[in-house]
Design an enzyme around this catalytic site. Sequence first.
Site, PDB file in Angstrom:
ATOM      1  N   ARG A   1      22.316   1.908  29.680  1.00  0.00           N
ATOM      2  CA  ARG A   1      22.009   2.998  28.745  1.00  0.00           C
ATOM      3  C   ARG A   1      21.595   4.257  29.504  1.00  0.00           C
ATOM      4  O   ARG A   1      20.923   4.175  30.520  1.00  0.00           O
ATOM      5  CB  ARG A   1      20.889   2.564  27.786  1.00  0.00           C
TER       6      ARG A   1
ATOM      7  N   ARG B   1       8.675   5.068  13.454  1.00  0.00           N
ATOM      8  CA  ARG B   1       8.278   5.392  14.816  1.00  0.00           C
ATOM      9  C   ARG B   1       7.210   6.479  14.877  1.00  0.00           C
ATOM     10  O   ARG B   1       6.765   6.846  15.953  1.00  0.00           O
ATOM     11  CB  ARG B   1       9.517   5.909  15.532  1.00  0.00           C
TER      12      ARG B   1
ATOM     13  N   ARG C   1      18.583  -3.963  32.364  1.00  0.00           N
ATOM     14  CA  ARG C   1      19.320  -4.149  31.103  1.00  0.00           C
ATOM     15  C   ARG C   1      20.743  -3.587  31.198  1.00  0.00           C
ATOM     16  O   ARG C   1      20.993  -2.539  31.783  1.00  0.00           O
ATOM     17  CB  ARG C   1      18.598  -3.461  29.952  1.00  0.00           C
TER      18      ARG C   1
ATOM     19  N   LYS D   1      12.505  -5.785  21.000  1.00  0.00           N
ATOM     20  CA  LYS D   1      12.807  -5.623  19.560  1.00  0.00           C
ATOM     21  C   LYS D   1      14.261  -6.000  19.258  1.00  0.00           C
ATOM     22  O   LYS D   1      14.545  -6.731  18.314  1.00  0.00           O
ATOM     23  CB  LYS D   1      12.558  -4.163  19.123  1.00  0.00           C
TER      24      LYS D   1
ATOM     25  N   ARG E   1       9.760   7.806  27.642  1.00  0.00           N
ATOM     26  CA  ARG E   1       9.850   7.014  26.399  1.00  0.00           C
ATOM     27  C   ARG E   1       8.537   6.262  26.167  1.00  0.00           C
ATOM     28  O   ARG E   1       8.075   6.143  25.035  1.00  0.00           O
ATOM     29  CB  ARG E   1      11.014   6.030  26.486  1.00  0.00           C
TER      30      ARG E   1
HETATM   31  P1  AP5 Z   1      15.527  -5.219  24.259  1.00  0.00           P
HETATM   32  O1  AP5 Z   1      15.594  -6.335  23.292  1.00  0.00           O
HETATM   33  O2  AP5 Z   1      16.723  -4.371  24.444  1.00  0.00           O
HETATM   34  O3  AP5 Z   1      14.216  -4.324  23.991  1.00  0.00           O
HETATM   35  P2  AP5 Z   1      13.942  -3.195  22.923  1.00  0.00           P
HETATM   36  O4  AP5 Z   1      12.520  -3.332  22.497  1.00  0.00           O
HETATM   37  O5  AP5 Z   1      14.987  -3.205  21.875  1.00  0.00           O
HETATM   38  O6  AP5 Z   1      14.057  -1.938  23.879  1.00  0.00           O
HETATM   39  P3  AP5 Z   1      14.717  -0.513  23.593  1.00  0.00           P
HETATM   40  O7  AP5 Z   1      14.794   0.147  24.928  1.00  0.00           O
HETATM   41  O8  AP5 Z   1      15.984  -0.654  22.821  1.00  0.00           O
HETATM   42  O9  AP5 Z   1      13.612   0.138  22.713  1.00  0.00           O
HETATM   43  P4  AP5 Z   1      13.484   1.645  22.413  1.00  0.00           P
HETATM   44  O10 AP5 Z   1      12.535   1.611  21.292  1.00  0.00           O
HETATM   45  O11 AP5 Z   1      13.074   2.454  23.589  1.00  0.00           O
HETATM   46  O12 AP5 Z   1      14.966   2.109  22.141  1.00  0.00           O
HETATM   47  P5  AP5 Z   1      15.775   2.377  20.809  1.00  0.00           P
HETATM   48  O13 AP5 Z   1      17.182   2.005  21.045  1.00  0.00           O
HETATM   49  O14 AP5 Z   1      15.071   1.844  19.633  1.00  0.00           O
HETATM   50  O15 AP5 Z   1      15.117  -5.875  25.665  1.00  0.00           O
HETATM   51  C1  AP5 Z   1      15.044  -5.086  26.845  1.00  0.00           C
HETATM   52  C2  AP5 Z   1      15.594  -5.887  28.034  1.00  0.00           C
HETATM   53  O16 AP5 Z   1      14.739  -6.983  28.297  1.00  0.00           O
HETATM   54  C3  AP5 Z   1      16.979  -6.489  27.805  1.00  0.00           C
HETATM   55  O17 AP5 Z   1      17.645  -6.507  29.035  1.00  0.00           O
HETATM   56  C4  AP5 Z   1      16.687  -7.933  27.336  1.00  0.00           C
HETATM   57  O18 AP5 Z   1      17.736  -8.808  27.669  1.00  0.00           O
HETATM   58  C5  AP5 Z   1      15.416  -8.219  28.099  1.00  0.00           C
HETATM   59  N1  AP5 Z   1      14.458  -9.043  27.365  1.00  0.00           N
HETATM   60  C6  AP5 Z   1      14.086  -8.913  26.059  1.00  0.00           C
HETATM   61  N2  AP5 Z   1      13.106  -9.781  25.767  1.00  0.00           N
HETATM   62  C7  AP5 Z   1      12.851 -10.464  26.922  1.00  0.00           C
HETATM   63  C8  AP5 Z   1      11.912 -11.483  27.279  1.00  0.00           C
HETATM   64  N3  AP5 Z   1      11.031 -11.961  26.385  1.00  0.00           N
HETATM   65  N4  AP5 Z   1      11.920 -11.932  28.550  1.00  0.00           N
HETATM   66  C9  AP5 Z   1      12.775 -11.428  29.472  1.00  0.00           C
HETATM   67  N5  AP5 Z   1      13.692 -10.461  29.209  1.00  0.00           N
HETATM   68  C10 AP5 Z   1      13.708  -9.990  27.938  1.00  0.00           C
HETATM   69  O19 AP5 Z   1      15.681   3.985  20.731  1.00  0.00           O
HETATM   70  C11 AP5 Z   1      16.332   4.779  21.720  1.00  0.00           C
HETATM   71  C12 AP5 Z   1      16.039   6.247  21.443  1.00  0.00           C
HETATM   72  O20 AP5 Z   1      16.580   6.604  20.149  1.00  0.00           O
HETATM   73  C13 AP5 Z   1      14.564   6.630  21.360  1.00  0.00           C
HETATM   74  O21 AP5 Z   1      14.030   6.915  22.640  1.00  0.00           O
HETATM   75  C14 AP5 Z   1      14.610   7.847  20.454  1.00  0.00           C
HETATM   76  O22 AP5 Z   1      15.022   8.998  21.158  1.00  0.00           O
HETATM   77  C15 AP5 Z   1      15.715   7.498  19.457  1.00  0.00           C
HETATM   78  N6  AP5 Z   1      15.206   6.809  18.254  1.00  0.00           N
HETATM   79  C16 AP5 Z   1      15.423   5.521  17.874  1.00  0.00           C
HETATM   80  N7  AP5 Z   1      14.802   5.245  16.712  1.00  0.00           N
HETATM   81  C17 AP5 Z   1      14.192   6.386  16.344  1.00  0.00           C
HETATM   82  C18 AP5 Z   1      13.366   6.740  15.241  1.00  0.00           C
HETATM   83  N8  AP5 Z   1      13.045   5.853  14.286  1.00  0.00           N
HETATM   84  N9  AP5 Z   1      12.884   8.006  15.183  1.00  0.00           N
HETATM   85  C19 AP5 Z   1      13.196   8.923  16.132  1.00  0.00           C
HETATM   86  N10 AP5 Z   1      13.960   8.649  17.215  1.00  0.00           N
HETATM   87  C20 AP5 Z   1      14.447   7.391  17.317  1.00  0.00           C
HETATM   88 MG    MG Z   2      16.484  -1.870  21.272  1.00  0.00          MG
END
Ligand code: AP5
Ligand code: MG
Length: 221
Positions: free
Chosen positions: A157, A88, A124, A13, A168
């Site tokens: 992270r 979410r 990552r 994402k 997660r």
């Molecule tokens: P990346 O692009 O970072 O993936 P991502 O989908 O953004 O993964 P996240 O871990 O950030 O998602 P998440 O939903 O768990 O975390 P968030 O920060 O939103 O890519 C991942 C890796 O793969 C990178 O190294 C990248 O380079 C690589 N990559 C990407 N695409 C690739 C490809 N096609 N091929 C190869 N490599 C690739 O949330 C974190 C926490 O915050 C949650 O757990 C929760 O506690 C809280 N939170 C956030 N939003 C909310 C909400 N709306 N409500 C409640 N709690 C929330």
């Molecule tokens: Mg992310």
Amino acid sequence: MRIILLGAPGSGKGTVAEALRSAYGLPKVSTGDLLREAVRDKTPLGLVAASQMGKGGLVDDDTVLALLRERLARDDCRGGYVLDGFPRNVAQADSLDAAGLPGPEIVIDLRVSDEVVLERLSHRRICPNCEAIYHLVTKPPKTPGVCDVCGGALVQRNDDKPDVIRERLRTHYAKTEPLVARYAARGRFHRVDGNGPAAAVIREVRRILDAEPALAAEAGK
Ligand code: AP5
Ligand code: MG
């Protein structure tokens, strides 16, 4: 144009949102980034969020909505944005609908296998200053440990540990995955295979968006 990116942890994402920001000039609005910023700055909301994030669960809706409202009220979001990590759960999707925001809403659902998630997240690294995202194998920084964009020191992270990643994923399947059926039933919904290389995934998302007349008109301005 409002774009919603759905997908599991590590589905790409953040990577896709950054590519869309660069291609279309739409701001990337990531609730995860907003929460990490609040945690880092030790704001009252950040102190509440830190323990929930560290365990792999969701941060409570009131905290997330407060941060999101403030972010969406900024000028750069007037012409649309890319939402990464929101909504979410059902309550968050309900509040987004209730806001009655203008402009078309298009939903991209990035599908990846759990094995791919575990591999990606263990490799990552992120820049805590500018939120740039790296992967030690597929997208390494030019200088090890240093952000290409701002020169900041890269970190892993806190929630990218195997046991927290598994939690997660459990949270994702229980709370977020049910939203897919809701959005799929509405139209302007696209499922994208996110398992391939980043360039191929981004190309496919852009192909879908380029077919959207509203976005094409914006980009042509
Ligand atoms: P990346 O692009 O970072 O993936 P991502 O989908 O953004 O993964 P996240 O871990 O950030 O998602 P998440 O939903 O768990 O975390 P968030 O920060 O939103 O890519 C991942 C890796 O793969 C990178 O190294 C990248 O380079 C690589 N990559 C990407 N695409 C690739 C490809 N096609 N091929 C190869 N490599 C690739 O949330 C974190 C926490 O915050 C949650 O757990 C929760 O506690 C809280 N939170 C956030 N939003 C909310 C909400 N709306 N409500 C409640 N709690 C929330
Ligand atoms: Mg992310």
